[in-house]
Design a protein around this motif. Structure first.
Motif, PDB file in Angstrom:
ATOM      1  N   GLU A 179      -5.793   7.933 -20.052  1.00  0.00           N
ATOM      2  CA  GLU A 179      -5.999   8.431 -21.418  1.00  0.00           C
ATOM      3  C   GLU A 179      -4.914   7.900 -22.355  1.00  0.00           C
ATOM      4  N   SER A 180      -3.677   7.852 -21.860  1.00  0.00           N
ATOM      5  CA  SER A 180      -2.586   7.307 -22.681  1.00  0.00           C
ATOM      6  C   SER A 180      -2.833   5.837 -22.995  1.00  0.00           C
ATOM      7  N   ALA A 181      -3.319   5.092 -22.005  1.00  0.00           N
ATOM      8  CA  ALA A 181      -3.614   3.677 -22.232  1.00  0.00           C
ATOM      9  C   ALA A 181      -4.671   3.511 -23.313  1.00  0.00           C
ATOM     10  N   LEU A 182      -5.696   4.367 -23.285  1.00  0.00           N
ATOM     11  CA  LEU A 182      -6.766   4.256 -24.279  1.00  0.00           C
ATOM     12  C   LEU A 182      -6.312   4.710 -25.662  1.00  0.00           C
ATOM     13  N   GLN A 183      -5.368   5.632 -25.717  1.00  0.00           N
ATOM     14  CA  GLN A 183      -4.812   6.000 -27.018  1.00  0.00           C
ATOM     15  C   GLN A 183      -4.061   4.819 -27.629  1.00  0.00           C
ATOM     16  N   LEU A 184      -3.386   4.068 -26.769  1.00  0.00           N
ATOM     17  CA  LEU A 184      -2.650   2.899 -27.248  1.00  0.00           C
ATOM     18  C   LEU A 184      -3.585   1.744 -27.576  1.00  0.00           C
ATOM     19  N   ASN A 185      -4.636   1.588 -26.779  1.00  0.00           N
ATOM     20  CA  ASN A 185      -5.585   0.487 -26.968  1.00  0.00           C
ATOM     21  C   ASN A 185      -6.989   0.981 -26.653  1.00  0.00           C
ATOM     22  N   ARG A 222       0.811  -1.216   0.000  1.00  0.00           N
ATOM     23  CA  ARG A 222       0.000   0.000   0.000  1.00  0.00           C
ATOM     24  C   ARG A 222       0.848   1.272   0.000  1.00  0.00           C
ATOM     25  N   ASP A 223       2.070   1.155  -0.493  1.00  0.00           N
ATOM     26  CA  ASP A 223       2.907   2.337  -0.709  1.00  0.00           C
ATOM     27  C   ASP A 223       2.713   2.737  -2.174  1.00  0.00           C
ATOM     28  N   PHE A 224       1.571   3.379  -2.443  1.00  0.00           N
ATOM     29  CA  PHE A 224       1.181   3.633  -3.826  1.00  0.00           C
ATOM     30  C   PHE A 224       2.034   4.713  -4.486  1.00  0.00           C
ATOM     31  N   ALA A 225       2.579   5.627  -3.697  1.00  0.00           N
ATOM     32  CA  ALA A 225       3.449   6.652  -4.284  1.00  0.00           C
ATOM     33  C   ALA A 225       4.719   6.010  -4.845  1.00  0.00           C
ATOM     34  N   ALA A 226       5.321   5.085  -4.064  1.00  0.00           N
ATOM     35  CA  ALA A 226       6.516   4.392  -4.557  1.00  0.00           C
ATOM     36  C   ALA A 226       6.168   3.509  -5.752  1.00  0.00           C
ATOM     37  N   ALA A 227       5.002   2.857  -5.684  1.00  0.00           N
ATOM     38  CA  ALA A 227       4.580   2.021  -6.813  1.00  0.00           C
ATOM     39  C   ALA A 227       4.427   2.871  -8.068  1.00  0.00           C
ATOM     40  N   ALA A 228       3.795   4.040  -7.930  1.00  0.00           N
ATOM     41  CA  ALA A 228       3.598   4.916  -9.088  1.00  0.00           C
ATOM     42  C   ALA A 228       4.930   5.369  -9.667  1.00  0.00           C
ATOM     43  N   MET A 229       5.893   5.678  -8.794  1.00  0.00           N
ATOM     44  CA  MET A 229       7.196   6.125  -9.277  1.00  0.00           C
ATOM     45  C   MET A 229       7.849   5.052 -10.155  1.00  0.00           C
ATOM     46  N   HIS A 230       7.785   3.794  -9.724  1.00  0.00           N
ATOM     47  CA  HIS A 230       8.431   2.729 -10.494  1.00  0.00           C
ATOM     48  C   HIS A 230       7.633   2.378 -11.750  1.00  0.00           C
ATOM     49  N   PHE A 231       6.298   2.429 -11.664  1.00  0.00           N
ATOM     50  CA  PHE A 231       5.508   2.227 -12.885  1.00  0.00           C
ATOM     51  C   PHE A 231       5.830   3.323 -13.913  1.00  0.00           C
ATOM     52  N   GLU A 232       6.000   4.552 -13.418  1.00  0.00           N
ATOM     53  CA  GLU A 232       6.288   5.665 -14.327  1.00  0.00           C
ATOM     54  C   GLU A 232       7.647   5.481 -15.008  1.00  0.00           C
ATOM     55  N   ARG A 233       8.646   5.038 -14.250  1.00  0.00           N
ATOM     56  CA  ARG A 233       9.964   4.819 -14.852  1.00  0.00           C
ATOM     57  C   ARG A 233       9.919   3.660 -15.844  1.00  0.00           C
ATOM     58  N   ALA A 234       9.141   2.638 -15.538  1.00  0.00           N
ATOM     59  CA  ALA A 234       8.994   1.532 -16.486  1.00  0.00           C
ATOM     60  C   ALA A 234       8.298   2.004 -17.758  1.00  0.00           C
ATOM     61  N   ALA A 235       7.319   2.907 -17.598  1.00  0.00           N
ATOM     62  CA  ALA A 235       6.578   3.404 -18.759  1.00  0.00           C
ATOM     63  C   ALA A 235       7.467   4.224 -19.686  1.00  0.00           C
ATOM     64  N   LYS A 236       8.494   4.854 -19.153  1.00  0.00           N
ATOM     65  CA  LYS A 236       9.423   5.595 -20.014  1.00  0.00           C
ATOM     66  C   LYS A 236      10.219   4.640 -20.902  1.00  0.00           C
ATOM     67  N   VAL A 237      10.455   3.437 -20.390  1.00  0.00           N
ATOM     68  CA  VAL A 237      11.158   2.431 -21.181  1.00  0.00           C
ATOM     69  C   VAL A 237      10.211   1.782 -22.180  1.00  0.00           C
ATOM     70  N   ARG A 238       8.941   1.600 -21.760  1.00  0.00           N
ATOM     71  CA  ARG A 238       7.936   0.971 -22.624  1.00  0.00           C
ATOM     72  C   ARG A 238       6.750   1.915 -22.812  1.00  0.00           C
ATOM     73  N   PRO A 239       6.924   2.931 -23.606  1.00  0.00           N
ATOM     74  CA  PRO A 239       5.843   3.919 -23.756  1.00  0.00           C
ATOM     75  C   PRO A 239       4.632   3.392 -24.515  1.00  0.00           C
ATOM     76  N   ASP A 240       4.752   2.248 -25.179  1.00  0.00           N
ATOM     77  CA  ASP A 240       3.649   1.719 -25.984  1.00  0.00           C
ATOM     78  C   ASP A 240       2.880   0.601 -25.284  1.00  0.00           C
ATOM     79  N   ASP A 241       3.053   0.444 -23.992  1.00  0.00           N
ATOM     80  CA  ASP A 241       2.420  -0.642 -23.241  1.00  0.00           C
ATOM     81  C   ASP A 241       1.164  -0.109 -22.551  1.00  0.00           C
ATOM     82  N   ALA A 242      -0.008  -0.465 -23.078  1.00  0.00           N
ATOM     83  CA  ALA A 242      -1.270   0.041 -22.524  1.00  0.00           C
ATOM     84  C   ALA A 242      -1.517  -0.493 -21.117  1.00  0.00           C
TER      85      ALA A 242
END
Length: 630
Positions: free
Chosen positions: A604-610, A560-580
């Motif tokens: 919104e980005s996810a829906l643009q991709l898919n 339930r440390d959602f801020a840390a989770a968001a930070m790592h999801f965001e960094r992963a998304a920079k590597v995989r910008p096309d992953d909905a």
């Protein structure tokens, strides 16, 4: 008397008539086609050869020299013996062509009808295959001394990509072509060699022949990645492209020759990508017997041999022999299972300066049971002009230029097996390593690699036994403990696997594969906190591993440390910008951390991709509804 004189006169008249009847050899009709086809690749402005041969004046000035070096078959360089192997790019001259060059020089190098001369080939100063998709620069400031022996130096080129790509071709631009005689490119997927970079206070590290540690999984070398002046890089068949991953280094092994003044060394590697995945997977097989190399001074009769019996049908695509300065005669042949021999290559006068790989015009089919044999002879006499030792001294194997080697590489394409059958390359790896253990009992490399191959083939009991033996041979070898841990995990022995992985990272804290596998295994064993700690350490080494970062983000979300989770999801998304899906997970973590506006952007980005992503659409509606509330 008259008859005798008449016969003499008649004979002279016949000789004169024969000379008069011979067609004149001219540059335009006879010599230019030879030079353009066989010589110009090296003899053009900016290339390695000391003069160009693209014009009549170029050739006329060097006519006598051309005749002399071609008569000795010193030029153009083509070491393979005639009639043994039909290879692409054969630069050798026929006897008739050599005779024409000699006659042309004797006759004063006539031009002939200039209108009949072919157009000279054109060479660009830039990339010969067009602009690469990725350029890696080697400009680390290494300076080659003005004098001294040849230098063999390795330079590390990190691969700057964000996702795995398939390489259909590569080109190495050596910078100063007169400095770099040839170069090999080695793929270091685990970045295991970069620790040696600069250890002696200069860029790169020494070594004539180097090897790299394998990473997770079975991924043997598949292509000869070589640079040799005068040997153009041929594009690969689209379905035989090789894979390159984020976190990979290319190691450029350069053979450099002093020019009489200090020379800065820089180079560039150009990679050409394709979207077509590799469907056919060749493999490089090495025959060698370096352990038997012991060449007494004065000996011209020392040789080493090796052999390998193929367990599967293969097509032989190319060969690459390798020895150092004492190498003299190189030969290889195939003993067919039904009887008879097929010669593969013979070099009567080995010269390290002209080593190269040789690709067959048509693949040579070698059925299962074929015994491939190589033999390399050495000349350690003072009469050998390439002997680096004056007087000759005893020489054994090693990776310095003053040592010797005896290798013969085969590039083979295994025949496709039945659907669901194991990768045939694993069978080849097994045969290679069993043969190596015959030569070198107790050898770590063979014990370790055989254990890994058998694990992949499902022979788990023997695999674990061999990998445990490898660990006993080298207790601090992280790669061995890491591979053993994988076999133990497959056998359901998680606690033992974790113990070996902890010992691996204890011995080599920067061994990224062991660190990643420790994180995964701790998670599988239920130790989420321990797994998160190891993921953090691993990601400091490989920050662009999106899969590991998403796994860590999931662990933070579970806590339930959602801020840390968001930070790592965001960094992963920079590597995989096309992953909905990744954008959706990022949006969810941002929403739960209270960043509704950021969550809306991610959904919104996810829906643009898919556009059909139902979870992203539902979550976006909920976030928008919450944003509208006062």
């Amino acid at each position: 008397m008259r008859d005798r004189e008449g016969s003499v006169i008649w004979g002279l008249l016949l000789l004169a008539a024969g000379l008069a009847a011979a067609a004149p050899v001219t540059y335009s009709e006879h010599i230019a086609p030879i030079l353009f086809e066989r010589c110009a690749e090296c003899h053009h402005p900016g290339a390695a050869a000391p003069f160009a041969l693209l014009t009549y004046e170029d050739a006329r000035k060097h006519a006598a020299q051309i005749a002399a070096v071609t008569a000795r078959r010193y030029m153009p360089p083509w070491p393979p013996s005639p009639g043994v192997g039909d290879f692409v790019g054969n630069r050798s001259l026929t006897d008739a062509q050599i005779a024409m060059l000699a006659q042309w020089a004797r006759d004063g190098a006539p031009l002939g009808d200039a209108s009949k001369a072919p157009r000279p080939p054109r060479y660009t100063a830039g990339w010969q295959s067009g602009e690469p998709d990725l350029i890696l620069k080697i400009d680390q400031g290494f300076v080659l001394p003005a004098s001294g022996p040849d230098v063999f130096r390795n330079f590390v080129a990190p691969v700057t990509i964000q996702q795995s790509r398939f390489v259909r071709g590569f080109e190495l631009r050596p910078g100063n072509r007169r400095v770099v005689h040839h170069a090999n490119v080695i793929v270091d997927r685990g970045r295991t060699l970069r620790v040696r970079d600069g250890q002696d206070g200069r860029p790169g590290f020494e070594g004539m022949d180097i090897s790299v540690e394998s990473g997770n999984g079975f991924d043997p070398d598949s292509h000869f990645l070589l640079y040799k002046t005068g040997t153009p890089d041929a594009p690969l068949p689209e379905d035989m492209a090789w894979r390159i991953d984020p976190g990979t280094d290319l190691i450029v092994n350069m053979h450099m020759q002093p020019t009489g003044k200090p020379e800065k060394v820089d180079a560039e590697i150009g990679l050409y990508f394709t979207d077509q995945p590799q469907r056919r997977q060749p493999m490089l097989l090495q025959l060698e017997n370096d352990g038997a190399i012991d060449i007494p001074p004065g000996s011209a009769a020392t040789s080493v041999t090796d052999h390998l019996t193929l367990p599967v049908d293969v097509d032989l695509l190319a060969v690459y022999p390798h020895a150092h300065y004492l190498g003299k005669r190189v030969e290889a042949w195939a003993e067919m299972p039904g009887g008879g021999e097929t010669p593969l290559l013979r070099v009567e006068d080995w010269d390290i300066n002209w080593q190269a790989s040789y690709t067959f015009r048509s693949p040579v089919r070698l059925p299962a049971g074929t015994r491939v044999v190589m033999r390399i002879g050495y000349d350690n006499r003072a009469a050998n002009p390439r002997n680096p030792n004056r007087p000759p001294k005893r020489v054994r194997s090693g990776n310095r230029s003053a040592d010797e080697m005896g290798h013969f590489w085969l590039q083979v394409l295994p025949a496709a097996g039945e659907s669901g059958a194991p990768d045939p390359r694993l069978r080849l790896q097994e045969a290679l390593m069993r043969r190596r253990l015959e030569k070198y009992p107790g050898d770590f490399e063979a014990t370790f690699n055989l254990g890994g191959a058998l694990d992949a083939l499902g022979q788990r009991e023997e695999s674990i036994r061999l990998l445990e033996a490898a660990v006993r041979i080298k207790p601090k070898a992280a790669v061995a403990r890491n591979t053993l841990a994988g076999a133990l995990i497959d056998a359901g022995r998680l606690n033992e696997a974790i113990e070996h992985l902890r010992m691996a990272v204890g011995a080599e804290p920067e061994h990224a594969d062991s660190r990643l596998n420790l994180a995964r295994t701790l998670l599988e064993a239920g130790d989420a906190r321990g797994a998160a700690t190891e993921y953090l350490v691993y990601l400091r080494m490989r920050p662009d591993d999106a899969d590991a970062r998403m796994q860590l983000a999931g662990l933070y979300a579970d806590e339930r440390d959602f801020a840390a989770a968001a930070m790592h999801f965001e960094r992963a998304a920079k590597v995989r910008p096309d992953d909905a899906d990744l954008q959706t997970n990022l949006g969810t973590a941002l929403s739960l951390s209270g960043d509704l506006a950021g969550a809306a952007v991610a959904f919104e980005s996810a829906l643009q991709l898919n556009p059909g992503h139902d979870v992203a659409r539902s979550n976006l509606e909920q976030v928008r509804a919450r944003l509208k509330k006062p």
